[in-house]
Design an enzyme around this catalytic site. Structure first.
Site, PDB file in Angstrom:
ATOM      1  N   ASN A 167       4.848   9.014   7.293  1.00 16.88           N
ATOM      2  CA  ASN A 167       5.672   8.066   8.037  1.00 16.88           C
ATOM      3  C   ASN A 167       7.108   8.572   8.070  1.00 16.88           C
ATOM      4  O   ASN A 167       7.672   8.953   7.045  1.00 16.88           O
ATOM      5  CB  ASN A 167       5.611   6.702   7.327  1.00 16.88           C
ATOM      6  CG  ASN A 167       6.392   5.617   8.037  1.00 16.88           C
ATOM      7  OD1 ASN A 167       6.184   5.406   9.233  1.00 16.88           O
ATOM      8  ND2 ASN A 167       7.292   4.965   7.339  1.00 16.88           N
ATOM      9  N   GLU A 168       7.686   8.624   9.288  1.00 15.97           N
ATOM     10  CA  GLU A 168       9.124   8.886   9.447  1.00 15.97           C
ATOM     11  C   GLU A 168       9.613  10.181   8.772  1.00 15.97           C
ATOM     12  O   GLU A 168      10.512  10.178   7.933  1.00 15.97           O
ATOM     13  CB  GLU A 168       9.930   7.684   8.897  1.00 15.97           C
ATOM     14  CG  GLU A 168       9.616   6.382   9.579  1.00 15.97           C
ATOM     15  CD  GLU A 168      10.322   5.183   8.936  1.00 15.97           C
ATOM     16  OE1 GLU A 168      11.287   5.382   8.195  1.00 15.97           O
ATOM     17  OE2 GLU A 168       9.885   4.046   9.182  1.00 15.97           O
TER      18      GLU A 168
ATOM     19  N   GLU B  72       4.139  -1.549  14.415  1.00 17.43           N
ATOM     20  CA  GLU B  72       5.032  -2.467  13.686  1.00 17.43           C
ATOM     21  C   GLU B  72       5.867  -3.283  14.681  1.00 17.43           C
ATOM     22  O   GLU B  72       7.043  -3.457  14.534  1.00 17.43           O
ATOM     23  CB  GLU B  72       5.960  -1.689  12.747  1.00 17.43           C
ATOM     24  CG  GLU B  72       5.240  -0.758  11.796  1.00 17.43           C
ATOM     25  CD  GLU B  72       6.164  -0.029  10.844  1.00 17.43           C
ATOM     26  OE1 GLU B  72       7.341  -0.419  10.720  1.00 17.43           O
ATOM     27  OE2 GLU B  72       5.723   0.941  10.191  1.00 17.43           O
TER      28      GLU B  72
ATOM     29  N   MET C 258       0.821  -1.214   0.000  1.00 14.47           N
ATOM     30  CA  MET C 258       0.000   0.000   0.000  1.00 14.47           C
ATOM     31  C   MET C 258       0.854   1.264   0.000  1.00 14.47           C
ATOM     32  O   MET C 258       0.389   2.349   0.374  1.00 14.47           O
ATOM     33  CB  MET C 258      -0.970  -0.002   1.201  1.00 14.47           C
ATOM     34  CG  MET C 258      -1.998  -1.114   1.124  1.00 14.47           C
ATOM     35  SD  MET C 258      -3.286  -0.933   2.377  1.00 14.47           S
ATOM     36  CE  MET C 258      -4.102  -2.514   2.171  1.00 14.47           C
TER      37      MET C 258
HETATM   38  O1  G3I Z   1       8.634  -9.499  -3.207  1.00 16.95           O
HETATM   39  C1  G3I Z   1       8.662  -8.448  -4.145  1.00 16.95           C
HETATM   40  C2  G3I Z   1       9.019  -8.960  -5.509  1.00 16.95           C
HETATM   41  O2  G3I Z   1       8.002  -9.863  -5.933  1.00 16.95           O
HETATM   42  C3  G3I Z   1       9.093  -7.785  -6.446  1.00 16.95           C
HETATM   43  O3  G3I Z   1       9.464  -8.227  -7.716  1.00 16.95           O
HETATM   44  C4  G3I Z   1      10.080  -6.764  -5.927  1.00 16.95           C
HETATM   45  C5  G3I Z   1      10.053  -5.548  -6.834  1.00 16.95           C
HETATM   46  O4  G3I Z   1      10.824  -4.543  -6.195  1.00 16.95           O
HETATM   47  O5  G3I Z   1       9.710  -6.329  -4.629  1.00 16.95           O
HETATM   48  C6  G3I Z   1       9.659  -7.401  -3.717  1.00 16.95           C
HETATM   49  O6  G3I Z   1       9.141  -6.828  -2.538  1.00 16.95           O
HETATM   50  C7  G3I Z   1      10.047  -6.333  -1.602  1.00 16.95           C
HETATM   51  C8  G3I Z   1       9.229  -6.412  -0.319  1.00 16.95           C
HETATM   52  O7  G3I Z   1       9.905  -5.765   0.740  1.00 16.95           O
HETATM   53  C9  G3I Z   1       8.939  -7.860   0.048  1.00 16.95           C
HETATM   54  O8  G3I Z   1      10.093  -8.454   0.574  1.00 16.95           O
HETATM   55  C10 G3I Z   1      10.381  -4.878  -1.927  1.00 16.95           C
HETATM   56  O9  G3I Z   1      11.288  -4.839  -3.004  1.00 16.95           O
HETATM   57  C11 G3I Z   1      11.000  -4.208  -0.719  1.00 16.95           C
HETATM   58  O10 G3I Z   1      11.130  -2.817  -0.963  1.00 16.95           O
HETATM   59  C12 G3I Z   1      10.061  -4.383   0.463  1.00 16.95           C
HETATM   60  O11 G3I Z   1      10.659  -3.799   1.602  1.00 16.95           O
HETATM   61  C13 G3I Z   1       9.722  -3.368   2.599  1.00 16.95           C
HETATM   62  C14 G3I Z   1      10.219  -2.015   3.101  1.00 16.95           C
HETATM   63  O12 G3I Z   1       9.407  -1.554   4.186  1.00 16.95           O
HETATM   64  C15 G3I Z   1      10.176  -0.971   1.997  1.00 16.95           C
HETATM   65  O13 G3I Z   1       8.855  -0.839   1.551  1.00 16.95           O
HETATM   66  C16 G3I Z   1       9.694  -4.387   3.737  1.00 16.95           C
HETATM   67  O14 G3I Z   1       9.032  -5.569   3.285  1.00 16.95           O
HETATM   68  C17 G3I Z   1       8.927  -3.814   4.928  1.00 16.95           C
HETATM   69  O15 G3I Z   1       9.041  -4.685   6.049  1.00 16.95           O
HETATM   70  C18 G3I Z   1       9.460  -2.445   5.312  1.00 16.95           C
HETATM   71  O16 G3I Z   1       8.627  -1.944   6.304  1.00 16.95           O
HETATM   72  C19 G3I Z   1       9.034  -0.701   6.908  1.00 16.95           C
HETATM   73  C20 G3I Z   1       7.769   0.106   7.187  1.00 16.95           C
HETATM   74  O17 G3I Z   1       7.080   0.340   5.972  1.00 16.95           O
HETATM   75  C21 G3I Z   1       8.128   1.416   7.885  1.00 16.95           C
HETATM   76  N1  G3I Z   1       8.869   1.151   9.116  1.00 16.95           N
HETATM   77  C22 G3I Z   1      10.096   0.364   8.904  1.00 16.95           C
HETATM   78  C23 G3I Z   1       9.734  -0.968   8.255  1.00 16.95           C
HETATM   79  C24 G3I Z   1      10.977  -1.822   8.086  1.00 16.95           C
HETATM   80  O18 G3I Z   1      11.878  -1.198   7.192  1.00 16.95           O
END
Ligand code: G3I
Length: 327
Positions: free
Chosen positions: A129-130, A238, A47
């Site tokens: 956020n942040e 979180e 989202m």
């Molecule tokens: O899995 C997909 C893949 O299918 C796709 O092709 C690829 C395209 O970029 O993305 C992949 O998803 C990744 C996703 O994590 C699942 O592992 C994204 O690249 C990656 O950016 C994403 O990172 C998330 C990060 O926020 C940035 O959005 C993390 O899951 C998520 O845990 C993290 O959460 C943040 C909160 O939003 C804010 N607070 C801190 C927290 C931890 O950093």
């Protein structure tokens, strides 16, 4: 170890988790644990702006629609995370290098489009956020610091745009390290006061609560009390609690550390359960199982065992600690 469910004991606030569409679709244990144990959904990344907004006129709502429908089918509320975050501006948007007027008018359309589409379905949003550093100054890389002479004013207008798009949505500001960083916490509280005085709707403050078993409970308790004194809805948004305090990839989890994690959860549940009813919103863990945590993906490869369910979706002592905090 227990058949009691946390979600059955928390009638005054939601028990949420951040989930990923891919895992809900591909892993039945993940899907069954989530819908069996939780009653609020956050999206770990789907989202966010960079996963929805492919170009100025093209949006991809496939995963958001899936998650919203999933939540509706499983009688869960949805918390929208997050409209404005320096890490999730898409590359095409950043490369356009808009001036402040263009920047704001396009973000306004984004907020109206996304919040409007899920009006009445996504009940609450992290509008921003942040944006602060731990000392309360504006985070320099927040994309907005350089753009606006009054960045908080811009953030306030984004809260207004969201409120117009869905007047019933609860609007939050979300950040991490809030109970430990007094400067950040004060900046958040002052921003909320400024918004209130300006008639800008802000309903809640989110503390991400990414901590570890060695985090001082005394500091948590005092910072938390100060956060609650804001009078707003409080979202522990979180939650995870690192167990591997050796910071070594060869760490082997042990019962002593798992019990400390259980005590951590018991303490924060007691704290949260004691706040005024009109400030209760949700406690959300960032993920479900130790097998799938951002701390594994993005960290130094150490196993942190940060959540309530182990790698086989078994309830950990932390789950029992959470339950005990509710009694
Ligand atoms: O899995 C997909 C893949 O299918 C796709 O092709 C690829 C395209 O970029 O993305 C992949 O998803 C990744 C996703 O994590 C699942 O592992 C994204 O690249 C990656 O950016 C994403 O990172 C998330 C990060 O926020 C940035 O959005 C993390 O899951 C998520 O845990 C993290 O959460 C943040 C909160 O939003 C804010 N607070 C801190 C927290 C931890 O950093």
């Amino acid at each position: 170890i227990t058949t009691q469910k946390i979600k059955d004991l928390t009638t005054t606030f939601k028990f949420g988790a951040a989930v990923k569409t891919a895992n809900l679709k591909s892993e039945s244990a993940y899907d069954n644990t989530f819908k069996g144990e939780y009653n609020q959904l956050s999206a770990e990344f789907e989202m966010k702006m960079n996963f929805i907004w492919n170009s100025e006129t093209s949006y991809n709502f496939t995963n958001v629609d899936y998650l919203v429908n999933y939540a509706q089918q499983n009688n869960m509320t949805v918390h929208g995370h997050t409209l404005l975050w320096y890490q999730s501006f898409p590359d095409w948007f950043k490369n356009a290098n808009y001036d402040s007027v263009a920047f704001e008018s396009k973000v306004k359309v984004y907020i109206e489009t996304v919040v409007g589409r899920y009006k009445g379905k996504i009940k609450s949003w992290d509008v921003a956020n942040e944006i602060f550093n731990d000392d309360g100054t504006m985070r320099i890389e927040s994309q907005i610091q350089g753009k606006f002479k009054d960045p908080i004013g811009f953030v306030g207008r984004c809260f207004k745009y969201a409120a117009i798009a869905d007047p019933d949505a609860k609007l939050f500001y979300n950040d991490y390290n809030v109970v430990l960083a007094a400067g950040k916490r004060t900046a958040m509280k002052n921003m909320a006061i400024r918004f209130k005085n300006a008639g800008i709707p802000i309903h809640g403050l989110g503390e991400q609560f990414h901590y570890r078993i060695s985090t001082s409970q005394t500091q948590i308790n005092s910072g938390f009390a100060d956060l609650v004194s804001s009078g707003l809805l409080i979202h522990l948004s979180e939650i995870d609690c690192k167990v591997n305090t050796t910071n070594s990839p060869t760490y082997v989890v042990n019962s002593t550390d798992l019990q400390k994690q259980s005590d951590f959860f018991k303490n924060i549940v007691k704290l949260y359960n004691a706040i005024p009813g009109n400030q209760k919103f949700a406690m959300t863990t960032w993920g479900i199982t130790d097998k799938n945590t951002w701390l594994r993906d993005s960290g130094n490869g150490n196993k942190e065992y940060p959540l309530l369910f182990d790698e086989n979706y078994g309830k950990k002592p932390a789950y029992v600690g959470f339950l005990d905090g509710l009694k």
